[in-house]
Write an enzyme that holds these catalytic residues in place. Structure first.
Site, PDB file in Angstrom:
ATOM      1  CB  ILE A   1      -1.196  -0.027   1.405  1.00 63.07           C
ATOM      2  CG1 ILE A   1      -2.064  -1.296   0.695  1.00 63.07           C
ATOM      3  CG2 ILE A   1      -1.995   1.727   1.629  1.00 63.07           C
ATOM      4  CD1 ILE A   1      -2.671  -1.131   2.547  1.00 63.07           C
ATOM      5  CG  ASP A   2       4.405   2.206   2.622  1.00 63.40           C
ATOM      6  OD1 ASP A   2       3.765   3.011   3.488  1.00 63.40           O
ATOM      7  OD2 ASP A   2       5.303   1.245   3.943  1.00 63.40           O
TER       8      ASP A   2
END
Length: 826
Positions: free
Chosen positions: A587-588
């Site tokens: 997700i980063d």
């Protein structure tokens, strides 16, 4: 609604399934006029998720296989700015809507193609690239998770559409950057292969460093190495595996039985905050804490509180004490306590629970609208937005087919777009000055992504690092590429003076932090507007949405967004066995790309109105985006029964991993189904079987021949078959050495670079920046990430400081030119 960031932009959306419509939704959510073009039989994907992806769009049915349908489409192109499609390579050309036809109709059109694999790839370009085929070939199902490797589970299927999510974010940002450069460069055609985007998004799972020091390896990585070295099988149970997790990076059970996930390692003071919230502050008296930016041989102890992981000697006693403490309160109480203490943690939730979560609804991360088919429908909110755009919360449901036809005459009566006269080569963001105040992964991803398009990025970090070398240096090898590095104490008067000189010269500032953190630095909207009304602040955080919510100022990281939005319970198979979906950065990286989309919209508004502002993205919003095909709910919704857990191999017999005679492959025939079997003699007798019986029979039959044979047998039609790749194998097969000269990033789907002249003194393998492939604009391969502080003196001199003043700042601690003697402490 007029006067929105993209209300001056018209988009023709020929997309189907996930990636193309997702780009259209992102642009519509920012105010663009998006016209969805449907075939005569209606949308190819008839699903509530497609209805969600169609929100804010108008719909028009055209038969593109007829001359009149094609001519109408070209008439619309003359009055449009953007065309989106995600057909297989060659389809738009066959329909008479290829690049040349579009450009002849409108020289300034920006067209975006989202094929599964690069159209120029001789091996993969013509493969039927279903989402799972892209994931399987790239390596998403093989070596992403340390848990699965230690449990000996290979492959590990997941229904998440990572490739489409990453591809859509790259696609949306590139369209917006290209629009901003049209006046000097003209229109452009951009290809974003989903497989290339997927490999870039998983770069931190692919990174490889020569002679990587053991101090940076987690207990799970060391156990994998030990078992390989000793010839032991990888056969750990889930319960056994849990004991290899770091005490400050794992799930605990609360008094109400719900899992509670903490990610509070590697950052100064985070482990201390956790123990104090839990009432275990007394343990801090005998836990080591010292500078970890020196070689491990010079450490006074086995580990330090400010460095991941916890040493073996303290791991069990800390975990045991924390397990007992968590059992004293229910999860909702712990969530409030941890949030108030700025200790990053969250309760584990399912996707259905997240869609009803009070914070998600209050913040606009989840929105509710009245859908003509489904009634009141809760669905994912914006994944990129501007802080002062009220339209970010105001959504309309997807259109009914032909709802636009009565207005078509009026649109076609509009004058075609006037040519801008541009046509020069160059970089979309050439000359854009970016001040980067971010850390870890998501925030720095913004600056490193902008650098490939020509932005000049200056990174500012504190004089004394607040993040350990694992997060700052190891991850920074990719996230800080293409930047110059300055170290300042922003709490000092001199550091503040330097900061505001830099702010005055910047076009864009990037910052990952909550509103509270920005206010503490004075980086609020009012002050920035006073300095420069054209300035754009790009802000990322964990739980932010278009509106404030009860958790907006809570801290969080990638894995916590996975836990809160339902990724971990789905991947693990239920609330009792939650698992991270990837080791690093799922997700980063996506959040960084979404922030670039928000910046693209802000730059477009700036170009039209002269107004700056705040461009936003968050980890939680990106966590929704990777689950886009499931991120909705309404009364009467079908159960959330998508494949989950450790045992799944796919989604039924026609979309599944199967073992062939020479290894695993993915078989995708979701539309042809039984008809595909009847074409192939070796399996045609199975066409009458159903469900599990068919799955078992196909599994047996596929083992009788190698993958290549099955690929040839099913070569016609829309069936996709590919051997299962691995991330590391994909990287290694695509590797070019930096020392060999020019790196070609334009042809093959996959490309990785061995930076064998790296200032670290070790080579490092990183994925090349080749997800975005413009036909005209340039893409640069950013230079190596600088050693932190290496440019402090040069940048301060550029800002007007004399040598003596710079030395005085360094001597007094307001600035520094290094964190450590070595680039990577060993």
């Amino acid at each position: 609604m007029q006067n929105r960031p993209l209300s001056h932009v018209r988009v023709l959306d020929f997309g189907h399934y996930l990636a193309g419509p997702l780009v259209g939704m992102m642009l519509a959510d920012l105010g663009a006029d998006v016209i969805r073009i449907d075939p005569p039989a209606g949308p190819r994907w008839k699903d509530p998720a497609f209805d969600m992806l169609s929100r804010g769009k108008r719909a028009l049915t055209l038969d593109l296989k007829t001359a009149s349908g094609r001519d109408t489409a070209l008439d619309l192109v003359r009055r449009a700015d953007v065309v989106i499609e995600n057909f297989r390579p060659g389809v738009m050309e066959r329909l008479g809507l290829g690049q040349d036809a579009l450009r002849q109709a409108n020289a300034d059109i920006v067209s975006l193609s989202l094929p599964g694999f690069a159209s120029t790839d001789p091996e993969l370009g013509r493969l039927a690239a279903w989402e799972a085929v892209v994931a399987a070939r790239t390596g998403q199902y093989t070596d992403m998770g340390l848990n699965r490797r230690l449990m000996g589970i290979n492959p590990s299927f997941t229904p998440l559409g990572l490739a489409s999510a990453y591809g859509a974010a790259f696609g949306a940002m590139s369209v917006l950057f290209a629009l901003g450069a049209r006046s000097r460069m003209g229109g452009d055609h951009i290809e974003v292969p989903l497989a290339s985007a997927l490999l870039e998004g998983l770069v931190y799972n692919c990174e490889q460093i020569e002679d990587y020091p053991d101090r940076y390896k987690s207990p799970r990585e060391l156990e994998l190495e030990r078992r390989a070295r000793d010839g032991l099988p990888n056969n750990l149970s889930f319960a056994e595996l849990s004991e290899f997790l770091d005490p400050f990076y794992r799930t605990y059970t609360c008094a109400d039985g719900r899992g509670f996930y903490i990610v509070s390692c590697s950052i100064v003071n985070h482990p201390q905050r956790v123990l104090e919230v839990l009432g275990l502050g007394d343990l801090l008296k005998d836990l080591p804490d010292f500078d970890v930016y020196v070689d491990q041989a010079d450490w006074p102890g086995e580990w330090a509180l400010r460095s991941y992981p916890v040493g073996a000697g303290d791991r069990k006693r800390l975990s045991d004490a924390m397990k007992a403490a968590f059992l004293t309160r229910p999860s909702h109480e712990w969530e409030k306590l941890f949030g108030a203490a700025k200790a990053p943690a969250t309760a584990q939730r399912s996707t259905a629970e997240w869609l009803a979560d009070p914070h998600a609804l209050a913040s606009g991360l989840v929105i509710a609208l009245d859908d003509p088919r489904h009634g009141q429908m809760r669905q994912m909110g914006n994944v990129a937005w501007l802080a002062d755009d009220p339209g970010a919360m105001e959504k309309t449901a997807g259109p009914e087919p032909d709802s636009f036809r009565e207005k078509l005459t009026a649109v076609l009566a509009e004058s075609p777009r006037m040519p801008m006269g541009g046509g020069g080569k160059g970089l979309w963001l050439d000359g854009l000055k970016v001040l980067d105040l971010t850390n870890v992964i998501a925030g720095p991803t913004v600056g490193s992504t902008l650098a490939r398009f020509g932005a000049q990025v200056t990174l500012v970090q504190p004089v004394r690092p607040s993040v350990d070398p694992w997060n700052a240096v190891v991850f920074g090898l990719h996230a800080q590429r293409g930047k110059e590095s300055v170290l300042l104490d922003l709490r000092s008067d001199q550091g503040q003076e330097v900061l505001w000189r830099m702010v005055a010269e910047a076009d864009v500032i990037t910052m990952n932090g909550t509103d509270q953190k920005l206010d503490a630095l004075g980086l609020n909207e009012a002050r920035l507007k006073d300095i420069n009304p054209r300035l754009i602040l790009v802000q990322l955080d964990a739980w932010g949405g278009p509106r404030p919510g009860p958790k907006s100022d809570h801290l969080g990281y990638d894995d916590l967004a996975q836990a809160a939005t339902g990724v971990m319970t789905r991947f693990g198979g239920g609330p009792e066995t939650p698992e991270e979906h990837a080791h690093f950065g799922t997700i980063d990286a996506l959040t960084g790309y979404c922030a670039c989309v928000a910046l693209g919209a802000a730059l477009e508004r700036l170009r039209k109105t002269g107004k700056g502002g705040i461009a936003r993205a968050s980890l939680a919003a990106a966590g929704e985006m990777i689950q886009a095909q499931f991120m909705y709910d309404f009364d009467g919704r079908a159960p959330f029964d998508e494949p989950s857990g450790r045992a799944v191999r796919g989604w039924g017999p026609f979309y599944r991993c199967y073992e062939a005679a020479d290894g695993w492959m993915f078989f995708a025939a979701p539309t042809e189904r039984e008809a595909a079997l009847t074409r192939v003699a070796d399996v045609s007798d199975l066409a009458g079987l159903k469900g599990t019986d068919l799955e078992v029979a196909l599994a047996d039959r596929f083992t009788q021949r190698p993958v290549a044979d099955w690929m040839r047998a099913f070569a016609s039609g829309s069936v996709g078959i590919t051997p299962l790749g691995s991330l590391h194998g994909t990287r290694d097969a695509a590797l070019q050495r930096e020392s060999e000269g020019q790196i070609d990033i334009s042809k093959a789907t996959f490309r990785a670079i061995r930076h064998d002249q790296h200032p670290m003194g070790r080579w490092v393998d990183l994925i090349a920046p080749n997800a975005v492939r413009p036909e005209k604009a340039g893409i640069t391969i950013p230079g190596p990430a600088p050693k932190y502080g290496q440019d402090t003196r040069e940048v301060l001199a550029r800002l007007g400081y004399e040598d003596a003043e710079v030395q005085s700042m360094i001597d007094g601690g307001a600035a520094a030119d290094s964190w450590s003697e070595k680039y990577l402490p060993e």
